[in-house]
Design a protein around this motif. Structure first.
Motif, PDB file in Angstrom:
ATOM      1  N   ALA A  90      -6.767   3.433  -6.246  1.00  0.00           N
ATOM      2  CA  ALA A  90      -8.044   2.869  -5.834  1.00  0.00           C
ATOM      3  C   ALA A  90      -7.952   2.419  -4.387  1.00  0.00           C
ATOM      4  O   ALA A  90      -6.873   2.066  -3.907  1.00  0.00           O
ATOM      5  N   GLU A  91      -9.055   2.455  -3.701  1.00  0.00           N
ATOM      6  CA  GLU A  91      -9.053   2.026  -2.313  1.00  0.00           C
ATOM      7  C   GLU A  91     -10.303   1.189  -2.067  1.00  0.00           C
ATOM      8  O   GLU A  91     -11.399   1.576  -2.448  1.00  0.00           O
ATOM      9  N   LEU A  92     -10.119   0.020  -1.485  1.00  0.00           N
ATOM     10  CA  LEU A  92     -11.253  -0.859  -1.248  1.00  0.00           C
ATOM     11  C   LEU A  92     -11.058  -1.495   0.121  1.00  0.00           C
ATOM     12  O   LEU A  92     -10.319  -2.470   0.263  1.00  0.00           O
ATOM     13  N   THR A 102       2.423   7.169  -3.294  1.00  0.00           N
ATOM     14  CA  THR A 102       1.289   7.915  -3.863  1.00  0.00           C
ATOM     15  C   THR A 102       1.536   8.113  -5.349  1.00  0.00           C
ATOM     16  O   THR A 102       2.689   8.007  -5.785  1.00  0.00           O
ATOM     17  N   PRO A 126       0.804  -1.232   0.000  1.00  0.00           N
ATOM     18  CA  PRO A 126       0.000   0.000   0.000  1.00  0.00           C
ATOM     19  C   PRO A 126       0.835   1.279   0.000  1.00  0.00           C
ATOM     20  O   PRO A 126       0.273   2.364   0.041  1.00  0.00           O
ATOM     21  N   THR A 139      -1.637   1.592  -5.232  1.00  0.00           N
ATOM     22  CA  THR A 139      -0.916   2.824  -5.540  1.00  0.00           C
ATOM     23  C   THR A 139      -0.124   2.651  -6.818  1.00  0.00           C
ATOM     24  O   THR A 139       0.245   1.519  -7.189  1.00  0.00           O
ATOM     25  N   VAL A 148      -7.531  -2.589   1.389  1.00  0.00           N
ATOM     26  CA  VAL A 148      -6.637  -2.698   0.237  1.00  0.00           C
ATOM     27  C   VAL A 148      -6.496  -1.349  -0.462  1.00  0.00           C
ATOM     28  O   VAL A 148      -7.484  -0.678  -0.757  1.00  0.00           O
ATOM     29  N   LYS A 149      -5.212  -0.962  -0.691  1.00  0.00           N
ATOM     30  CA  LYS A 149      -4.957   0.313  -1.335  1.00  0.00           C
ATOM     31  C   LYS A 149      -4.050   0.070  -2.531  1.00  0.00           C
ATOM     32  O   LYS A 149      -2.983  -0.534  -2.389  1.00  0.00           O
ATOM     33  N   VAL A 156      -2.562   7.286  -4.815  1.00  0.00           N
ATOM     34  CA  VAL A 156      -3.417   6.120  -4.612  1.00  0.00           C
ATOM     35  C   VAL A 156      -4.432   6.071  -5.749  1.00  0.00           C
ATOM     36  O   VAL A 156      -5.101   7.055  -6.028  1.00  0.00           O
TER      37      VAL A 156
END
Lengths: 263, 285, 189
Positions: free
Chosen positions: A95-97, A91, A88, A103, A100-101, A93
């Motif tokens: 998508a972020e779920l 930068t 993770p 980058t 879970v990130k 970023v």
């Protein structure tokens, strides 16, 4: 019939085929170390290109190279897909779920690692495509492998395709008795494979019995300083190749560790 | 003409082969346009030199190889629609090397393996095993480890393990390899009994004496084609044709051919016949 | 009169030459054959026609078989080299060095523990479990730290390897049991 076996060695008369097998073994090692030293995507791509150039010079046909790549590509794709999920850092970023990130730098790190893996996986073929098994074992013995160990290795390489055919033939013999290898649960399946592998092992051990008699009758181990009909000898071209390879490793190493250049 | 031993009860085709063609993956053509029928209760031999396609032909009959084109019908059913295991119920195949099939720790277990795989109920398994043990005279060896037996006995175990699946047709690949005369005759006598009971027997071999002594029909294969399909007498009288397929007739037939000028017929396939003919011709001076 | 020497100069006559301290021909033959078998079985289970379709690798069973039937040395050498050779042949040569260590360690541990007390069942199970653990750990650490493929790929491998040890261990143990019983001269080896 070869039992589906592919002997990677492809006879031809190229510069790489003529090179001393010891130099080729050292080349594989040096280029592998180089792949670890390089950390920029560009330089790794350059190395990958260099490896493919050598494969091309070794007249590795497209189908052979593709066969060699079949497993590697799957492996590389997995790295690229899975890497960002567990990394993770950095930068921007994308998508972020939940936890879970994804980058952008993580994606590039995945790609870089995949290319490095590609280099490490394909560099072997420079050796395997251009060196016969006999030369390979001879080179290892010359590089310091004990003769009896070398002989063991030579025997195993010699019997690999034989046993490949044997396994296929025994599979057929047991299928004719109603064996269905891909049927049933874990226990049933394990027992099914036993029906194939026991005859295979027993036949192979019988081969070993005969082989050990043959070794004895041909005075294996009679004297330690055994000689060879064909000795390996380094020619000027071999020394040139070796020098180029060492330079290929030393220059980037100096740049990275002494001059602290990002490569 | 030899009188047919096939009783009317067993008549009817058990195997039908139509325009069979087989090409190996590498492009080697093993069979070209083979068409054959096998009747129930037949005793046939498929002969030919190395690479003639005889083993390939046999393997298409039990589904180990699937034809490139053409058709194989087993008891009127299309073999291409059946699994190897299903076909094994009708077409039993004993491989040349028994050691490729043996893995159990007792003869009994070994023979049970086939019928168990086919999912027969336990009482039927037992019945079939008993019958196979009896057919190959293995009664005293039931509890013995198969791999500790002599080759002749190991081959009988591997044949019994195929018979135990109760197939209509029994294919034997080179059954005499590695056996001495006595062992071979012992085995052939047991096959004769099975044949008399109505089983179809197909030998794959290049042992011409075996063919002359036992088979009722000879199919000569050469380069993937059926060169000749007749009784042994007819097959062995054509020396040129046999030579063309890398085969040699039995010694007694070769001798008869050399004695033609002395009034001995060419189509002799057993020593008894030769003795009879020589005596009839007034002996050899 | 002196016998003329047929030996080339500067080379000791055969009688004076020291016999080599090589391992016995029996060991060379058996280890060579076991190594080839391990590689061949691994390779065969990767062919497109194999029922395992490459997801499972039966070579594991040969590593355990070599270790349980012939001892830790065979398990380590034949298991390690045979599996690594298969990797190279299969186009995953990149794995070969890790495989050499992972399968070698697996064979070594399975051979040492699995043959305790004459190879009773508990010893065999413990040998396979601990040996398998060594293999799984080596692959995980190797992929993560040496090949640097990322935590994701390294983790993804773990469940596959666990299944492999269970299947390969079961088959390997059965193999050593069956082969010892059906090929009694093996027990003497």
């Amino acid at each position: 019939m070869t039992g589906g076996f592919v002997d990677l060695f492809t006879p031809a008369d190229t510069f790489l085929h003529r090179l001393d097998p010891r130099v080729k073994i050292i080349a594989v090692l040096l280029l592998s170390v180089l792949a670890f030293i390089l950390s920029n995507l560009d330089s790794l791509l350059l190395l990958l290109g260099f490896i493919f150039l050598l494969l091309f010079l070794a007249r590795a046909t497209l189908s052979r190279t593709l066969f060699a790549l079949k497993f590697v590509v799957r492996f590389m794709v997995l790295i690229v897909v899975l890497w960002p999920l567990f990394d993770p850092s950095g930068t921007p970023v994308l998508a972020e779920l939940g936890p879970v990130k994804i980058t952008e730098p993580a994606i590039w790190r995945g790609v870089t690692s995949a290319v490095r893996v590609g280099c490490l996986a394909t560099v072997w073929y420079i050796l395997m495509f251009t060196t016969s098994q006999r030369d390979l074992v001879r080179a290892l013995v010359k590089l310091g492998l004990r003769f009896d160990y070398g002989l063991t290795l030579a025997i195993s390489l010699r019997f690999l395709p034989t046993f490949g055919v044997l396994i296929e033939s025994i599979k057929d013999a047991q299928r004719a008795r109603g064996l269905e290898l891909s049927k049933g649960g874990l226990v049933r399946r394990s027992k099914n494979y036993v029906a194939v592998l026991v005859p295979t092992i027993v036949s192979a051990l019988r081969t070993a019995d005969t082989l050990s008699l043959a070794l004895q009758s041909r005075a294996y181990g009679a004297r330690a300083d055994r000689t060879y009909l064909r000795e390996l000898s380094m020619r000027p071209a071999d020394y040139v190749a070796l020098t180029v390879l060492v330079a290929l490793l030393v220059l980037p190493a100096v740049a990275k560790f002494l001059l602290h250049v990002q490569i | 003409m030899i009188p047919s031993i096939v009783s009317p009860l067993h008549e009817g085709k058990v195997i039908t082969i139509r325009n069979l063609k087989y090409v190996y993956e590498g492009g080697v053509t093993a069979l070209v346009e083979v068409s054959l029928d096998f009747k129930r209760g037949e005793y046939a031999a498929i002969v030919g030199g190395n690479g003639s396609g005889k083993t390939t032909l046999a393997k298409t009959l039990n589904g180990l190889l699937r034809p490139t084109s053409g058709q194989v019908l087993i008891e009127e059913r299309d073999a291409s629609q059946m699994t190897v295991a299903e076909l094994a119920k009708t077409v039993g195949y004993a491989f040349q090397n028994p050691d490729h099939q043996l893995f159990c720790s007792s003869v009994e277990e070994e023979i049970r393996f086939g019928p168990q795989n086919l999912g027969y109920p336990e009482d039927e398994v037992r019945k079939n095993v008993d019958r196979a043990v009896e057919a190959m005279a293995l009664g005293k060896l039931r509890a013995v480890a198969p791999l500790s037996l002599r080759l002749g006995e190991r081959r009988r175990v591997s044949i019994a393990s195929v018979i135990a699946m109760n197939p209509e047709v029994l294919i034997l690949d080179e059954p005499s390899t590695g056996l001495d005369n006595e062992e071979t005759e012992e085995l052939m006598a047991k096959l004769k009994v099975l044949n008399d009971e109505g089983k179809t027997i197909i030998l794959i071999t290049h042992d011409m004496r075996l063919v002359a002594d036992h088979a009722k029909r000879v199919i000569v294969l050469s380069q993937g084609r059926v060169l000749l399909d007749s009784d042994p007498r007819g097959a062995f009288s054509d020396l040129d044709l046999l030579r063309q397929s890398n085969l040699q007739p039995p010694a007694v037939t070769q001798l008869a051919h050399r004695l033609v000028e002395r009034g001995i017929p060419k189509d002799i396939i057993s020593p008894q016949e030769l003795v009879f003919q020589v005596l009839r011709a007034g002996g050899i001076k | 009169m002196a016998e003329p020497s047929i030996e080339p100069e500067g080379r000791p006559a055969l009688a004076q030459s020291k016999p080599a301290k090589f391992v016995s021909p029996k060991v060379v033959a058996v280890y060579g054959v076991l190594t080839a078998l391990t590689a061949a079985v691994t390779y065969a289970s990767y062919t497109p026609f194999s029922p395992t379709k490459g997801y499972f690798n039966l070579g594991e069973s040969m590593v355990f078989f070599s270790a349980l039937a012939f001892g830790w040395r065979a398990g380590m050498i034949c298991g390690g080299i045979g599996s690594a050779a298969a990797d190279i042949l299969l186009g995953s040569g990149i794995y070969a060095p890790i495989t050499l260590v992972a399968k070698g360690a697996e064979g070594y541990v399975a051979g040492v523990i699995g043959r305790l007390r004459g190879g009773q069942l508990w010893a065999v199970v413990a040998g396979i479990a601990v040996g398998g653990l060594c293999m799984i750990t080596t692959y995980f650490v190797g992929e993560l730290l040496v090949l640097n493929v990322g935590l994701g790929k390294a983790l993804a491998e773990v469940p596959i390897n666990v299944a492999q040890v269970v299947l390969g261990g079961t088959i390997g143990a059965l193999l050593s049991y069956y082969v010892k019983r059906s090929y009694p001269s093996l027990a003497a080896a």
